[in-house]
Design an enzyme around this catalytic site. Sequence first.
Site, PDB file in Angstrom:
ATOM      1  N   LYS A  87     -13.714  -4.011  -2.752  1.00 24.79           N
ATOM      2  CA  LYS A  87     -14.591  -2.844  -2.617  1.00 24.79           C
ATOM      3  C   LYS A  87     -13.978  -1.635  -3.291  1.00 24.79           C
ATOM      4  O   LYS A  87     -14.680  -0.765  -3.785  1.00 24.79           O
ATOM      5  CB  LYS A  87     -14.778  -2.492  -1.135  1.00 24.79           C
ATOM      6  CG  LYS A  87     -15.636  -3.432  -0.348  1.00 24.79           C
ATOM      7  CD  LYS A  87     -15.864  -2.843   1.059  1.00 24.79           C
ATOM      8  CE  LYS A  87     -15.549  -3.830   2.160  1.00 24.79           C
ATOM      9  NZ  LYS A  87     -14.192  -3.713   2.718  1.00 24.79           N
ATOM     10  N   LYS A  92      -8.149 -10.065  -7.208  1.00 24.15           N
ATOM     11  CA  LYS A  92      -9.176 -10.261  -6.185  1.00 24.15           C
ATOM     12  C   LYS A  92     -10.276  -9.213  -6.337  1.00 24.15           C
ATOM     13  O   LYS A  92      -9.980  -8.033  -6.566  1.00 24.15           O
ATOM     14  CB  LYS A  92      -8.480 -10.124  -4.826  1.00 24.15           C
ATOM     15  CG  LYS A  92      -9.362 -10.053  -3.621  1.00 24.15           C
ATOM     16  CD  LYS A  92      -8.472  -9.877  -2.371  1.00 24.15           C
ATOM     17  CE  LYS A  92      -9.280  -9.463  -1.157  1.00 24.15           C
ATOM     18  NZ  LYS A  92      -9.225  -8.120  -0.713  1.00 24.15           N
ATOM     19  N   LYS A 107       0.830  -1.207   0.000  1.00 23.13           N
ATOM     20  CA  LYS A 107       0.000   0.000   0.000  1.00 23.13           C
ATOM     21  C   LYS A 107       0.865   1.257   0.000  1.00 23.13           C
ATOM     22  O   LYS A 107       0.555   2.217  -0.694  1.00 23.13           O
ATOM     23  CB  LYS A 107      -0.964   0.010   1.188  1.00 23.13           C
ATOM     24  CG  LYS A 107      -2.110  -0.979   1.022  1.00 23.13           C
ATOM     25  CD  LYS A 107      -3.274  -0.691   1.949  1.00 23.13           C
ATOM     26  CE  LYS A 107      -4.454  -1.611   1.636  1.00 23.13           C
ATOM     27  NZ  LYS A 107      -5.521  -1.543   2.614  1.00 23.13           N
TER      28      LYS A 107
HETATM   29  N1  AQP Z   1     -12.555 -11.171  -3.325  1.00 27.57           N
HETATM   30  C1  AQP Z   1     -12.715 -11.720  -2.141  1.00 27.57           C
HETATM   31  N2  AQP Z   1     -12.920 -13.051  -2.042  1.00 27.57           N
HETATM   32  C2  AQP Z   1     -13.110 -13.619  -0.824  1.00 27.57           C
HETATM   33  N3  AQP Z   1     -13.089 -12.940   0.332  1.00 27.57           N
HETATM   34  C3  AQP Z   1     -12.901 -11.617   0.284  1.00 27.57           C
HETATM   35  N4  AQP Z   1     -12.837 -10.662   1.230  1.00 27.57           N
HETATM   36  C4  AQP Z   1     -12.623  -9.466   0.633  1.00 27.57           C
HETATM   37  N5  AQP Z   1     -12.551  -9.614  -0.697  1.00 27.57           N
HETATM   38  C5  AQP Z   1     -12.705 -10.934  -0.948  1.00 27.57           C
HETATM   39  C6  AQP Z   1     -13.013 -10.904   2.655  1.00 27.57           C
HETATM   40  O1  AQP Z   1     -13.908  -9.927   3.163  1.00 27.57           O
HETATM   41  C7  AQP Z   1     -13.459  -9.412   4.400  1.00 27.57           C
HETATM   42  C8  AQP Z   1     -13.289  -7.917   4.207  1.00 27.57           C
HETATM   43  O2  AQP Z   1     -12.311  -7.359   4.916  1.00 27.57           O
HETATM   44  P1  AQP Z   1     -11.927  -5.813   4.801  1.00 27.57           P
HETATM   45  O3  AQP Z   1     -13.122  -4.980   4.523  1.00 27.57           O
HETATM   46  O4  AQP Z   1     -11.192  -5.482   6.041  1.00 27.57           O
HETATM   47  O5  AQP Z   1     -10.928  -5.632   3.608  1.00 27.57           O
HETATM   48  P2  AQP Z   1     -10.450  -6.396   2.347  1.00 27.57           P
HETATM   49  O6  AQP Z   1     -10.128  -7.801   2.625  1.00 27.57           O
HETATM   50  O7  AQP Z   1      -9.351  -5.572   1.772  1.00 27.57           O
HETATM   51  O8  AQP Z   1     -11.754  -6.338   1.438  1.00 27.57           O
HETATM   52  P3  AQP Z   1     -12.014  -5.514   0.155  1.00 27.57           P
HETATM   53  O9  AQP Z   1     -13.418  -5.754  -0.266  1.00 27.57           O
HETATM   54  O10 AQP Z   1     -10.947  -5.739  -0.860  1.00 27.57           O
HETATM   55  O11 AQP Z   1     -11.956  -4.032   0.701  1.00 27.57           O
HETATM   56  P4  AQP Z   1     -11.018  -2.781   0.380  1.00 27.57           P
HETATM   57  O12 AQP Z   1     -11.192  -2.534  -1.070  1.00 27.57           O
HETATM   58  O13 AQP Z   1     -11.584  -1.705   1.230  1.00 27.57           O
HETATM   59  O14 AQP Z   1      -9.616  -3.142   0.742  1.00 27.57           O
HETATM   60  C9  AQP Z   1     -12.197 -10.198   4.751  1.00 27.57           C
HETATM   61  O15 AQP Z   1     -12.543 -11.292   5.576  1.00 27.57           O
HETATM   62  C10 AQP Z   1     -11.703 -10.691   3.410  1.00 27.57           C
HETATM   63  O16 AQP Z   1     -10.942 -11.879   3.484  1.00 27.57           O
END
Ligand code: AQP
Length: 334
Positions: free
Chosen positions: A200, A197, A114
């Site tokens: 969000k 992956k 990051k």
């Molecule tokens: N693509 C994915 N497949 C399976 N599991 C996923 N998770 C996220 N994306 C996938 C799971 O959702 C939870 C979210 O955790 P987070 O909001 O702390 O951040 P993250 O993992 O970084 O999720 P995002 O959606 O990618 O958010 P941003 O874009 O904000 O960083 C976790 O349990 C993760 O494993």
Amino acid sequence: MTKPRLYSGMQPSADSLQIGNYIGALMQWRDLQEAYDAFFSVVDLHALTQPNDPAELREKTRRTAAQYIAAGIEPSKSTLYVQSHVPAHAELAWVLSTLTGFGEAGRMTQFKDKSQRYGQDATSVGLFTYPVLMAADILLYQTDIVPVGDDQKQHVELTRDLAERFNGRYGTTFRVPMPVIQQDTARIYDLQNPTAKMSKSAESDAGVLWLLDDPAKSAKKVMRAVTDSEGSVRYDRENKPGVSNLLVIYAALTGRQIPSIEDEYAGRGYGDFKKGLADVVVNEFEPVRTRALELLDDPAELDRVLASNAARAEAVARTTLGDVYDRIGLLRRA
Ligand code: AQP
């Protein structure tokens, strides 16, 4: 007999969660809440490591909590709360930061990735200490297991190291948690870029299936998902990442095995398969979306639920923090 403890959380980093959050986290949490004394947090303090509009952050926090409940996390069974409602998270994070080596924190790959992406000027100290706050989240609740994606495994390892270091120095205070790593088949990829992956914060909206989106829009995105020119519905992550991703989504949402879905669509084209999947997605999302929107229609009631759950979390967190303060020699207020 008391149930083992579980802790997990998500950042309120978007108006809606995406299907990866649903399959990779919420569906599993929903099952695990039966056998575990589960704490599920909306980690708004973590979300501060990204730029936020204040009013939007508040709204995203409520929306994330509403989606937890709509997806089946029961606030009467699990403790579902907002991280900043329990000040002990930030307080324990400070104590743990004094036990964390600078080099140790600097080795965290998520920070390295990051900070490289944002550049030095946009990289905050908060981003650097993010894993220490995560360690505090977990250790406050004397957690036994932490279900996480494999990208978070290193942070749970750091949490374990910090717990052992503290216990070694000051006497046993923390339970040392175990990570439970999500299966590869629970990982969902972007529909337009199926080797990345789904996230969000994806740059383009076209490859992301949002839980709160209009169902017709989600169906359209499934129909437009990237596949390949072979034309056969077959799981092969390496050579057919697009179709494999769609198969994983299909299997996860229906509880079916991938070979049985392959059989069903053998000899039929991608159009039929995508149409079938679009129906599955719409049927799954529709009730979750409706329930979440209902909950969001009455924010005062939602806030009341979150407040009573925060009180439950706070009682546990305060006990751990009090022990920590005693052990490290902070003078108790008379
Ligand atoms: N693509 C994915 N497949 C399976 N599991 C996923 N998770 C996220 N994306 C996938 C799971 O959702 C939870 C979210 O955790 P987070 O909001 O702390 O951040 P993250 O993992 O970084 O999720 P995002 O959606 O990618 O958010 P941003 O874009 O904000 O960083 C976790 O349990 C993760 O494993």
